[in-house]
Design an enzyme around this catalytic site. Structure first.
Site, short mmCIF file in Angstrom:
data_model
loop_
_atom_site.label_atom_id
_atom_site.label_comp_id
_atom_site.label_asym_id
_atom_site.label_seq_id
_atom_site.Cartn_x
_atom_site.Cartn_y
_atom_site.Cartn_z
N CYS A 207 -9.41 29.02 25.54
CA CYS A 207 -9.08 28.31 24.12
C CYS A 207 -9.79 27.11 24.21
O CYS A 207 -11.05 26.89 23.81
CB CYS A 207 -7.73 28.24 24.01
SG CYS A 207 -7.20 27.87 22.13
N HIS A 208 -9.07 25.87 24.17
CA HIS A 208 -9.71 24.54 24.11
C HIS A 208 -10.30 24.21 25.40
O HIS A 208 -10.92 22.91 25.39
CB HIS A 208 -8.71 23.28 23.52
CG HIS A 208 -8.46 23.62 22.09
ND1 HIS A 208 -7.68 24.66 21.68
CD2 HIS A 208 -8.74 22.77 21.05
CE1 HIS A 208 -7.58 24.43 20.36
NE2 HIS A 208 -8.30 23.31 19.73
N GLY A 209 -10.05 24.90 26.51
CA GLY A 209 -10.40 24.64 27.78
C GLY A 209 -11.97 23.99 28.00
O GLY A 209 -12.22 23.27 28.77
#
Length: 187
Positions: A115-117
């Site tokens: 995801c936002h990683g």
């Protein structure tokens, strides 16, 4: 079996964090959670509700932390996972995180982002020339970081495995475990 470092912080997405931790442990690997401090993290649940243009956020479970970022010795780990949620926005500014993340990329060790990683390696120029998935609204951010954005559930670029978010975790997990177990054979 591998020791896998999981970089997280408060407001990490619960499924993005807990699913890989439990899957790694189920597979016989050691998942070690690192955060800015060793107090328990407050995870959040992101969901998609009818009538909303963005996801909603609710409090989730707490997650025990094993190590503070400042105490991480990256050479003691064979892989890295960076879950999504809001945590990547600020953990990338911690002075210890850049050297940790660079260690894995420079050595070609398995790195999983969810995801936002990918915001974390992007902040250090580590996605330049790579293919990555991410939460779809981050497409421009990934491209500005020099990456090719791929809208898919399990993007494998060498030893890096990425996905768009928690709905992709079954596909991401299978791909990451293949990369991790393949790397263990060659290490």
């Amino acid at each position: 079996m591998a020791r896998v470092l999981v970089l997280a912080g408060d407001a990490a997405e619960e499924l993005d964090t807990m699913y890989p931790v439990f899957r790694l442990r189920e597979g016989g690997h050691e998942a070690v959670v690192a955060a800015p401090t060793t107090r328990a993290l407050k995870l959040v649940v992101h969901d998609f509700e009818p009538g909303w243009d963005a996801y909603t956020e609710k409090p989730g479970h707490q997650l025990q932390v094993d190590l503070a970022f400042g105490d991480v010795r990256p050479e003691e780990f064979q892989a890295l996972v960076i879950p999504g949620g809001r945590a990547p926005e600020y953990i990338r500014t911690d002075p210890h995180v850049g050297p940790i993340v660079r260690h894995f990329f420079e050595r070609g060790l398995p790195v999983g982002t969810i995801c936002h990683g990918p915001q974390v390696p992007a902040a250090f120029g580590l996605l330049r020339g790579r293919r990555t998935a991410a939460f779809p609204p981050l497409k421009t951010d990934m491209e500005l970081a020099g990456a090719t954005f791929v809208d898919a559930p399990d993007v494998v670029d060498g030893s890096m495995v990425s996905c768009r978010g928690w709905p992709d975790l079954p596909e991401w997990s299978r791909a990451f475990m293949r990369v991790l177990e393949g790397a263990a054979v060659t290490v």
